[in-house]
Scaffold this motif. Structure first.
Motif, mmCIF file in Angstrom:
data_model
loop_
_atom_site.group_PDB
_atom_site.id
_atom_site.type_symbol
_atom_site.label_atom_id
_atom_site.label_comp_id
_atom_site.label_asym_id
_atom_site.label_seq_id
_atom_site.Cartn_x
_atom_site.Cartn_y
_atom_site.Cartn_z
ATOM 1 N N PHE A 206 35.556 -65.830 17.528
ATOM 2 C CA PHE A 206 34.640 -65.753 18.661
ATOM 3 C C PHE A 206 34.547 -67.160 19.221
ATOM 4 C CE2 PHE A 206 32.810 -62.363 15.810
ATOM 5 C CZ PHE A 206 33.223 -61.297 16.591
ATOM 6 N N LEU A 207 34.607 -67.246 20.545
ATOM 7 C CA LEU A 207 34.461 -68.545 21.207
ATOM 8 C C LEU A 207 33.573 -68.328 22.423
ATOM 9 C CD1 LEU A 207 35.250 -71.536 21.830
ATOM 10 C CD2 LEU A 207 37.263 -70.628 23.018
ATOM 11 N N LYS A 208 32.432 -69.023 22.440
ATOM 12 C CA LYS A 208 31.495 -68.817 23.569
ATOM 13 C C LYS A 208 32.134 -69.278 24.870
ATOM 14 C CE LYS A 208 27.127 -68.832 21.173
ATOM 15 N NZ LYS A 208 26.537 -69.831 20.258
ATOM 16 N N GLU A 209 31.820 -68.518 25.927
ATOM 17 C CA GLU A 209 32.418 -68.780 27.239
ATOM 18 C C GLU A 209 32.182 -70.214 27.712
ATOM 19 O OE1 GLU A 209 31.414 -65.741 30.107
ATOM 20 O OE2 GLU A 209 33.459 -65.971 30.877
ATOM 21 N N GLU A 210 30.999 -70.750 27.403
ATOM 22 C CA GLU A 210 30.669 -72.102 27.894
ATOM 23 C C GLU A 210 31.626 -73.169 27.341
ATOM 24 O OE1 GLU A 210 27.387 -70.786 25.558
ATOM 25 O OE2 GLU A 210 26.697 -72.850 25.364
ATOM 26 N N PHE A 211 32.262 -72.894 26.193
ATOM 27 C CA PHE A 211 33.196 -73.879 25.623
ATOM 28 C C PHE A 211 34.652 -73.604 26.014
ATOM 29 C CE2 PHE A 211 29.936 -73.490 22.085
ATOM 30 C CZ PHE A 211 29.230 -74.626 22.450
ATOM 31 N N ALA A 212 34.911 -72.377 26.510
ATOM 32 C CA ALA A 212 36.303 -71.919 26.602
ATOM 33 C C ALA A 212 37.205 -72.825 27.441
ATOM 34 C CB ALA A 212 36.345 -70.487 27.126
ATOM 35 N N ASP A 213 36.779 -73.167 28.653
ATOM 36 C CA ASP A 213 37.660 -73.940 29.549
ATOM 37 C C ASP A 213 38.086 -75.255 28.923
ATOM 38 O OD1 ASP A 213 37.721 -72.047 31.425
ATOM 39 O OD2 ASP A 213 36.280 -72.988 32.805
ATOM 40 N N LYS A 214 37.164 -75.866 28.207
ATOM 41 C CA LYS A 214 37.467 -77.175 27.625
ATOM 42 C C LYS A 214 38.307 -77.042 26.342
ATOM 43 C CE LYS A 214 35.130 -81.154 25.798
ATOM 44 N NZ LYS A 214 34.006 -81.166 24.875
ATOM 45 N N ILE A 215 37.915 -76.101 25.511
ATOM 46 C CA ILE A 215 38.500 -76.030 24.166
ATOM 47 C C ILE A 215 39.870 -75.349 24.130
ATOM 48 C CG2 ILE A 215 38.106 -75.008 21.865
ATOM 49 C CD1 ILE A 215 36.337 -77.359 22.391
ATOM 50 N N LEU A 216 40.074 -74.316 24.948
ATOM 51 C CA LEU A 216 41.329 -73.549 24.846
ATOM 52 C C LEU A 216 42.579 -74.422 25.014
ATOM 53 C CD1 LEU A 216 40.343 -70.180 26.588
ATOM 54 C CD2 LEU A 216 40.807 -70.546 24.153
ATOM 55 N N PRO A 217 42.630 -75.296 26.053
ATOM 56 C CA PRO A 217 43.827 -76.145 26.168
ATOM 57 C C PRO A 217 43.999 -77.084 24.982
ATOM 58 C CG PRO A 217 42.425 -76.332 28.137
ATOM 59 C CD PRO A 217 41.692 -75.484 27.164
ATOM 60 N N GLN A 218 42.870 -77.541 24.428
ATOM 61 C CA GLN A 218 42.963 -78.446 23.266
ATOM 62 C C GLN A 218 43.549 -77.722 22.052
ATOM 63 O OE1 GLN A 218 39.100 -80.161 22.455
ATOM 64 N NE2 GLN A 218 38.897 -81.021 24.510
ATOM 65 N N ILE A 219 43.104 -76.486 21.852
ATOM 66 C CA ILE A 219 43.619 -75.711 20.706
ATOM 67 C C ILE A 219 45.116 -75.486 20.889
ATOM 68 C CG2 ILE A 219 43.470 -73.527 19.434
ATOM 69 C CD1 ILE A 219 40.615 -73.228 20.485
ATOM 70 N N ILE B 49 45.028 -65.646 23.600
ATOM 71 C CA ILE B 49 44.572 -64.598 24.523
ATOM 72 C C ILE B 49 43.043 -64.558 24.446
ATOM 73 C CG2 ILE B 49 44.698 -62.147 25.131
ATOM 74 C CD1 ILE B 49 47.418 -62.041 23.739
ATOM 75 N N TYR B 50 42.412 -64.847 25.580
ATOM 76 C CA TYR B 50 40.941 -64.905 25.615
ATOM 77 C C TYR B 50 40.403 -63.743 26.448
ATOM 78 C CZ TYR B 50 36.298 -67.017 25.874
ATOM 79 O OH TYR B 50 34.948 -67.261 25.767
ATOM 80 N N SER B 51 39.481 -62.982 25.860
ATOM 81 C CA SER B 51 38.978 -61.783 26.540
ATOM 82 C C SER B 51 37.462 -61.696 26.517
ATOM 83 C CB SER B 51 39.477 -60.512 25.847
ATOM 84 O OG SER B 51 40.856 -60.525 25.667
ATOM 85 N N SER B 52 36.927 -61.125 27.576
ATOM 86 C CA SER B 52 35.519 -60.716 27.643
ATOM 87 C C SER B 52 34.535 -61.859 27.409
ATOM 88 C CB SER B 52 35.238 -59.590 26.631
ATOM 89 O OG SER B 52 36.223 -58.593 26.738
ATOM 90 N N GLY B 53 34.969 -63.084 27.647
ATOM 91 C CA GLY B 53 34.071 -64.223 27.497
ATOM 92 C C GLY B 53 33.637 -64.478 26.072
ATOM 93 N N ILE B 54 34.390 -63.960 25.092
ATOM 94 C CA ILE B 54 33.986 -64.163 23.688
ATOM 95 C C ILE B 54 35.146 -64.102 22.684
ATOM 96 C CG2 ILE B 54 33.337 -61.714 23.383
ATOM 97 C CD1 ILE B 54 31.503 -64.710 21.759
ATOM 98 N N ASP B 55 36.133 -63.231 22.902
ATOM 99 C CA ASP B 55 37.169 -63.002 21.875
ATOM 100 C C ASP B 55 38.389 -63.872 22.094
ATOM 101 O OD1 ASP B 55 35.857 -60.852 20.532
ATOM 102 O OD2 ASP B 55 36.444 -59.512 22.174
ATOM 103 N N LEU B 56 38.746 -64.632 21.074
ATOM 104 C CA LEU B 56 39.986 -65.404 21.145
ATOM 105 C C LEU B 56 40.963 -64.881 20.098
ATOM 106 C CD1 LEU B 56 41.803 -67.713 22.074
ATOM 107 C CD2 LEU B 56 40.664 -69.179 20.403
ATOM 108 N N GLY C 261 40.781 -59.390 29.660
ATOM 109 C CA GLY C 261 41.790 -60.446 29.529
ATOM 110 C C GLY C 261 43.019 -60.047 28.730
ATOM 111 N N ASN C 262 42.822 -59.333 27.618
ATOM 112 C CA ASN C 262 44.005 -59.012 26.813
ATOM 113 C C ASN C 262 44.878 -57.925 27.465
ATOM 114 O OD1 ASN C 262 42.813 -56.569 26.124
ATOM 115 N ND2 ASN C 262 42.403 -57.136 23.998
ATOM 116 N N ASP C 263 44.389 -57.337 28.574
ATOM 117 C CA ASP C 263 45.197 -56.359 29.311
ATOM 118 C C ASP C 263 46.057 -57.006 30.397
ATOM 119 O OD1 ASP C 263 44.003 -54.195 27.886
ATOM 120 O OD2 ASP C 263 42.232 -54.405 29.165
ATOM 121 N N ILE C 264 45.804 -58.273 30.713
ATOM 122 C CA ILE C 264 46.576 -58.929 31.778
ATOM 123 C C ILE C 264 48.074 -58.816 31.468
ATOM 124 C CG2 ILE C 264 47.099 -61.155 32.900
ATOM 125 C CD1 ILE C 264 44.096 -61.840 32.641
#
Ligand code: GLC
Ligand code: MG
Length: 248
Positions: free
Chosen positions: A124-137, A151-158, A192-195
């Motif tokens: 689980f990854l909170k939406e508020e962190f996603a933009d910053k953290i996803l590229p770093q991961i 793959i990030y979906s629904s503002g919570i699932d990574l 998101g995971n359906d894209i």
């Protein structure tokens, strides 16, 4: 009328509008009997959580079940994932290394054990962190030579999965196996995971009316005339789209 390959996400796509689900299930079941249409569920859920939903919602038996965001394909009601697909995903995949590398990100909270799968590591990854953290991961995992996809979906699932795998590639594996043309294939989703289902080729696409912002944003950026944005929610939107494309 002609056989088609029907591929759908479950949560908030096939499931979520009870009345329309009953109607759609009846129509699909008849179409399968009369014309040989094939029904595929493609879900982020593990087989365990899928079975819970199947019982709860009295879902039709699919011809194939794709679980864990495209990383497991079950054919002919088998309990064992298709070995040909698993072999494709296995090369270069190292889930232990992914777990250890991701430990340095306190924003990541592991999902329950049932959702950690042979070819899927989920947080689980909170939406508020996603933009910053996803590229770093992503950068960090790539530094270790890991050939993965986030793959990030629904503002919570990574979900972290092998690069060669997602719902779209699993769908094409089945489509080619069963020899359906892209024009006789329809994919349905809401998040998101359906894209990947919509992005992989030119299969017909139905985005349900209740779709998540991440999918709507992608659809606006990459519009296509073989993709239909429905008005109605969940199974109601699917029915609308199947009529729009002339499958029904
Ligand atoms: C389902 C799965 C979860 C996954 C999510 C998005 O909810 O249980 O593990 O992260 O789908 O793909
Ligand atoms: Mg969904």
């Amino acid at each position: 009328m002609k056989a088609f390959l029907f591929v759908t996400d479950l949560d908030h796509t096939l499931v979520g509008n009870d009345k329309a689900l009953v109607e759609l299930s009846e129509i699909l079941s008849q179409h399968r009997q009369e014309y040989g249409t094939k029904i595929v569920y493609s879900t982020g859920r593990s087989p365990l959580l899928y079975r819970e939903l199947q019982v709860e919602q009295n879902l039709l038996q699919p011809d194939a079940l794709v679980c864990s965001v495209g990383t497991e394909i079950y054919l002919n009601h088998s309990d064992t994932p298709d070995a040909e697909w698993s072999d494709i995903l296995a090369s270069g995949w190292n889930r232990e290394l992914i777990f250890s590398v991701t430990q340095s990100f306190p924003e990541l909270e592991p999902q329950p054990d049932s959702e950690q799968r042979p070819f899927k590591v989920s947080f689980f990854l909170k939406e508020e962190f996603a933009d910053k953290i996803l590229p770093q991961i992503e950068t960090k995992l790539q530094k270790y030579g890991l050939n993965i996809k986030l793959i990030y979906s629904s503002g919570i699932d990574l979900d972290i999965v092998p690069h060669k795998s997602d719902k779209g590639q699993a769908m094409q594996f089945l489509r080619q196996k069963w020899k359906f043309a892209a024009e006789q294939t329809v994919v349905c989703g809401d998040s998101g995971n359906d894209i990947a289902l919509f992005a992989v080729g030119n299969e017909r696409g139905i985005i349900v009316g209740n779709a998540r912002p991440e999918l709507l944003k992608w659809h606006t950026e990459y519009p296509a005339d073989y993709r239909y944005l429905a008005q109605d929610d969940c199974a109601g939107g699917i029915l609308e789209g199947l009529k729009y494309f002339g499958f029904l």
